[in-house]
Write a protein that holds these residues in place. Structure first.
Motif, PDB file in Angstrom:
ATOM      1  N   PHE A  55     -53.822  28.865 -30.958  1.00 41.90           N
ATOM      2  CA  PHE A  55     -54.341  29.735 -29.932  1.00 41.90           C
ATOM      3  C   PHE A  55     -53.451  29.701 -28.833  1.00 41.90           C
ATOM      4  O   PHE A  55     -53.218  28.497 -28.224  1.00 41.90           O
ATOM      5  CB  PHE A  55     -55.792  29.428 -29.703  1.00 41.90           C
ATOM      6  N   ILE A  56     -53.069  30.847 -28.184  1.00 44.25           N
ATOM      7  CA  ILE A  56     -52.090  30.859 -26.966  1.00 44.25           C
ATOM      8  C   ILE A  56     -52.550  31.617 -26.017  1.00 44.25           C
ATOM      9  O   ILE A  56     -53.112  32.933 -26.303  1.00 44.25           O
ATOM     10  CB  ILE A  56     -50.837  31.102 -27.315  1.00 44.25           C
ATOM     11  N   ALA A  57     -52.755  31.193 -24.535  1.00 46.66           N
ATOM     12  CA  ALA A  57     -53.165  32.181 -23.644  1.00 46.66           C
ATOM     13  C   ALA A  57     -52.723  31.763 -22.307  1.00 46.66           C
ATOM     14  O   ALA A  57     -52.562  30.445 -22.280  1.00 46.66           O
ATOM     15  CB  ALA A  57     -54.839  32.036 -23.568  1.00 46.66           C
ATOM     16  N   ASN A  58     -52.639  32.715 -21.619  1.00 46.13           N
ATOM     17  CA  ASN A  58     -52.120  32.179 -19.980  1.00 46.13           C
ATOM     18  C   ASN A  58     -52.527  33.500 -19.258  1.00 46.13           C
ATOM     19  O   ASN A  58     -52.388  34.570 -19.535  1.00 46.13           O
ATOM     20  CB  ASN A  58     -50.630  32.070 -20.087  1.00 46.13           C
TER      21      ASN A  58
ATOM     22  N   SER B 230     -52.813  27.993 -18.616  1.00 44.57           N
ATOM     23  CA  SER B 230     -52.374  28.234 -19.889  1.00 44.57           C
ATOM     24  C   SER B 230     -52.868  27.285 -20.759  1.00 44.57           C
ATOM     25  O   SER B 230     -53.072  26.216 -20.501  1.00 44.57           O
ATOM     26  CB  SER B 230     -50.549  28.249 -19.931  1.00 44.57           C
ATOM     27  N   ASN B 231     -52.905  27.794 -22.069  1.00 42.19           N
ATOM     28  CA  ASN B 231     -53.614  26.995 -23.169  1.00 42.19           C
ATOM     29  C   ASN B 231     -52.925  27.158 -24.434  1.00 42.19           C
ATOM     30  O   ASN B 231     -52.488  28.179 -24.606  1.00 42.19           O
ATOM     31  CB  ASN B 231     -55.047  27.478 -23.243  1.00 42.19           C
TER      32      ASN B 231
ATOM     33  N   LEU C  58     -52.823  23.482 -19.053  1.00 41.27           N
ATOM     34  CA  LEU C  58     -51.929  23.354 -17.920  1.00 41.27           C
ATOM     35  C   LEU C  58     -52.731  24.263 -16.587  1.00 41.27           C
ATOM     36  O   LEU C  58     -52.808  25.518 -17.087  1.00 41.27           O
ATOM     37  CB  LEU C  58     -50.697  23.759 -18.188  1.00 41.27           C
ATOM     38  N   PHE C  59     -53.116  23.777 -15.645  1.00 36.29           N
ATOM     39  CA  PHE C  59     -53.558  24.471 -14.530  1.00 36.29           C
ATOM     40  C   PHE C  59     -52.660  24.291 -13.330  1.00 36.29           C
ATOM     41  O   PHE C  59     -52.397  22.937 -13.085  1.00 36.29           O
ATOM     42  CB  PHE C  59     -55.192  23.969 -14.067  1.00 36.29           C
ATOM     43  N   SER C  60     -52.280  25.339 -12.487  1.00 36.57           N
ATOM     44  CA  SER C  60     -51.681  24.956 -11.204  1.00 36.57           C
ATOM     45  C   SER C  60     -52.097  26.022 -10.179  1.00 36.57           C
ATOM     46  O   SER C  60     -52.449  27.072 -10.484  1.00 36.57           O
ATOM     47  CB  SER C  60     -50.105  25.190 -11.495  1.00 36.57           C
ATOM     48  N   VAL C  61     -52.122  25.587  -9.038  1.00 40.40           N
ATOM     49  CA  VAL C  61     -52.514  26.304  -7.857  1.00 40.40           C
ATOM     50  C   VAL C  61     -51.380  26.015  -6.727  1.00 40.40           C
ATOM     51  O   VAL C  61     -50.958  24.828  -6.550  1.00 40.40           O
ATOM     52  CB  VAL C  61     -53.773  26.013  -7.293  1.00 40.40           C
ATOM     53  N   SER C  62     -51.085  27.233  -6.058  1.00 42.76           N
ATOM     54  CA  SER C  62     -49.985  26.949  -4.960  1.00 42.76           C
ATOM     55  C   SER C  62     -50.452  27.830  -3.780  1.00 42.76           C
ATOM     56  O   SER C  62     -49.821  29.001  -3.798  1.00 42.76           O
ATOM     57  CB  SER C  62     -48.463  27.341  -5.641  1.00 42.76           C
TER      58      SER C  62
ATOM     59  N   PHE D  34     -52.686  17.097 -22.348  1.00 38.26           N
ATOM     60  CA  PHE D  34     -52.150  17.165 -23.924  1.00 38.26           C
ATOM     61  C   PHE D  34     -53.003  16.411 -24.768  1.00 38.26           C
ATOM     62  O   PHE D  34     -52.801  14.899 -24.640  1.00 38.26           O
ATOM     63  CB  PHE D  34     -50.587  17.243 -23.742  1.00 38.26           C
ATOM     64  N   ASP D  35     -53.686  16.786 -25.665  1.00 41.79           N
ATOM     65  CA  ASP D  35     -54.349  15.926 -26.564  1.00 41.79           C
ATOM     66  C   ASP D  35     -53.759  16.061 -28.023  1.00 41.79           C
ATOM     67  O   ASP D  35     -53.673  17.224 -28.581  1.00 41.79           O
ATOM     68  CB  ASP D  35     -55.735  16.143 -26.667  1.00 41.79           C
ATOM     69  N   GLU D  36     -53.394  15.042 -28.599  1.00 44.19           N
ATOM     70  CA  GLU D  36     -52.664  15.265 -29.942  1.00 44.19           C
ATOM     71  C   GLU D  36     -53.302  14.121 -30.894  1.00 44.19           C
ATOM     72  O   GLU D  36     -53.431  13.039 -30.603  1.00 44.19           O
ATOM     73  CB  GLU D  36     -51.079  14.855 -29.991  1.00 44.19           C
ATOM     74  N   TYR D  37     -53.633  14.580 -32.156  1.00 45.38           N
ATOM     75  CA  TYR D  37     -54.080  13.802 -33.149  1.00 45.38           C
ATOM     76  C   TYR D  37     -52.815  12.860 -33.642  1.00 45.38           C
ATOM     77  O   TYR D  37     -51.856  13.662 -34.294  1.00 45.38           O
ATOM     78  CB  TYR D  37     -54.797  14.657 -34.286  1.00 45.38           C
ATOM     79  N   ASN D  38     -53.099  11.632 -33.787  1.00 44.13           N
ATOM     80  CA  ASN D  38     -52.273  10.484 -34.509  1.00 44.13           C
ATOM     81  C   ASN D  38     -52.605  10.371 -35.983  1.00 44.13           C
ATOM     82  O   ASN D  38     -53.465   9.820 -36.199  1.00 44.13           O
ATOM     83  CB  ASN D  38     -52.310   9.267 -33.678  1.00 44.13           C
TER      84      ASN D  38
END
Length: 567
Positions: free
Chosen positions: A360-363, A381-382, A402-406, A429-433
């Motif tokens: 799933f991709i979103a921005n 973005s996700n 990822l979240f950013s504010v400027s 970032f969460d990753e299954y080991n």
């Protein structure tokens, strides 16, 4: 001898054309663009760092010319020339005897001339045919091209070398590569932004005789893609588009002479070599878009077959289907800009491997001009990836956010103009080991602040900046800070502009003592005339390592000089 002559002759040619254009026939003949000569010098010194690799060549000379020569109402000739004295951009055991044509065709150089007369344009030299997402778009070639666009008719033809041949050398760790040629053509009818139909073809071929010995892990290949593209303007704001591509690709021209039992490969036998290594498949991209001056909304479905080989692209993920939704809005007289996209990608549609994956991709990006002084840019973005395997040792699952504010502030006062830029970004970032069955989390935070002021009573501008980064995982931690100062002053009626930039950084890894880096950049620009500019720059970098490399120190010096003439 020819390695030095191009710099001289090309410079004389450009200046003579300029003199003719400006001096003799200003109304009918024009020459506009820029010609420049650039030199870089570099050296370094190290202590207790024997394996340090220099980042730049010792001496690098480049000639660059990008301009357009036009005559009369219909003729124009854009051209670009970028050549260098650099010996090679690939590793070879010995420098080959290079002819003049080899020197010009080498990828380290870029030479192109594109004359145009009314609806006809020719492409000579370096060019990158860009037809469509399923045919060609990112492979540069050196050769010839032609494009005709009379009325609603379109015809294109491009042919040239897309890869140089390199002999393999296992002792020098050189894999080797075959010389490769590309042929691309398209023909169609319609309007670029309206209804149109275009038939496209791309062929890529390796030359088996271009090198002396066969590489161990590289086979000569050949492929062809045929793709009709249909675009229909349903209404003033609605546009429908679909592209269906057929690809037939032979992975090894030296493979067994057995023709696969496939209708597509049988049809391709007249165009390419077909044997047991040949594969064929289809792909399709279909989209529907609603667009106005203030907003647009579009949906797209993209299917890439598992056996589809992108002839005109270096890489492409295959055996996938995408569902994408894209939006774009301009509101309140462009004071609010909102753009975003979201999609789902599924692979292994043909069940050719044990696992399938879903992503799933979103921005989303939002820019808001709150007032004449304050503006804010925000983005999110996700990215998600997971497969459908039940066994822990084969399970893959990861999620990134990822979240950013400027915020930015810009205001004028009586004596000066002030600009403040700030920003913060947060990444998780969460990753299954798969080894221990646990989820590994990585967190990264970045903060930056910059302030610049331009005085009105004197031609002086100054600024400061700072950056702080923290990246943490269960196994490691990285902390980085950077502070910088900059200043610029204009002299001699703003013809001479000296400037300086100094920065200091600290990089700390885990429990090691931090590395420290200092960098100083001095630069001056001098406008001898409004269009003739000289630039001289010097950069010094000092890197003192902590306990990651005890007592190691490097000092790098780089000098850059350039002269550029605009016309």
């Amino acid at each position: 001898m020819y390695k030095t002559k191009p710099f001289v002759w090309l410079g004389l040619l450009c200046f003579s054309l300029t003199t003719t254009a400006v001096g003799e026939s200003p109304p009918l003949v024009n020459f506009s663009g820029q010609v420049g000569l650039f030199y870089d010098g570099y050296n370094y010194a190290e202590e207790n760092y024997d394996s340090f690799r220099p980042r730049y060549p010792d001496h690098l000379l480049r000639f660059s010319a990008h301009a357009t020569f036009s005559a009369g109402k219909y003729f124009s000739m854009p051209f670009g020339i970028d050549i260098t004295n650099q010996k090679t951009n690939y590793r070879l055991p010995n420098l080959p005897e290079e002819r003049f044509i080899d020197y010009i065709q080498n990828p380290r150089n870029n030479v192109s001339v594109n004359p145009t007369y009314k609806w006809a344009q020719a492409f000579l030299g370096t060019q990158t045919p860009a037809y469509s997402p399923l045919t060609t778009g990112d492979i540069p070639i050196f050769g010839l091209g032609l494009e005709l666009t009379p009325g609603n008719f379109l015809f294109s033809l491009n042919y040239g070398k897309s890869q140089i041949g390199i002999n393999p050398s296992p002792f020098e760790d050189i894999a080797g590569a075959y010389e490769q040629w590309m042929l691309a053509s398209r023909i169609g009818i319609g309007q670029a932004a309206g209804t149109k139909f275009i038939l496209q073809m791309v062929k890529l071929s390796d030359d088996q005789q271009s090198i002396d010995s066969k590489p161990n892990h590289t086979q000569p290949s050949e492929g062809i893609t045929i793709a009709p593209l249909l675009q229909i303007k349903l209404a003033e704001q609605w546009r429908f588009s679909t592209e269906l591509a057929t690809s037939v690709y032979t992975d090894d021209l030296l493979g067994p002479d057995v023709t696969p039992d496939n209708e597509l490969t049988s049809l391709a036998e007249s165009f390419i070599t077909v044997n047991a290594s040949t594969n064929a498949d289809l792909s399709n991209i279909t989209s529907l878009e609603w667009r106005t001056d203030a907003a647009s909304i579009g949906g797209e479905v993209r299917y890439i077959g598992p056996g589809f080989q992108p002839v005109g692209y270096r890489t492409m993920e295959r055996d996938v289907i995408d569902y994408n939704l894209k939006t774009n809005f301009r509101l309140f007289n462009s004071k609010v800009l909102l753009s975003g996209s979201t999609g789902i990608r599924t692979n292994n549609l043909e069940n050719t491997t044990m696992e399938s994956t879903n992503r799933f991709i979103a921005n989303v990006n939002l820019f808001t001009q709150l007032s004449r002084v304050v503006s804010v840019n925000t983005s999110y973005s996700n990215f998600g990836f997971r497969n459908n395997v039940a066994f822990d040792t084969l399970k893959v699952e990861m999620i990134q956010n990822l979240f950013s504010v400027s915020p930015a502030f810009q205001f004028d006062r009586t004596n000066a103009s002030h600009i403040i830029n700030t920003g913060a970004s947060f990444q998780f970032f969460d990753e299954y080991n798969m080894h221990d069955g646990q989820t590994v989390s990585t967190a990264s935070q970045t903060f930056n602040l910059g302030y610049n002021v331009a005085l009105k009573s004197t031609p002086l501008s100054m600024g400061v900046m700072g950056l702080l980064l923290d990246n943490e995982t269960p196994q490691s931690q990285l902390n980085l800070y950077n502070i910088g100062l900059n200043a610029r002053y204009r002299l001699l009626d703003k013809k001479l502009t000296p400037s300086l930039l100094f920065s200091f950084s600290g990089i700390k890894r885990n429990e090691e003592t931090p590395d420290k880096r200092k960098r100083l950049n001095l630069k001056t620009d001098y406008k001898l005339t409004p269009k003739l500019n000289f630039r001289l720059a010097y950069t010094w970098s000092n890197y003192q390592y902590g306990t990651t490399r005890p007592d190691a120190v490097t000092n790098e010096h780089r000098v850059q000089f350039s002269v550029a003439q605009r016309f």
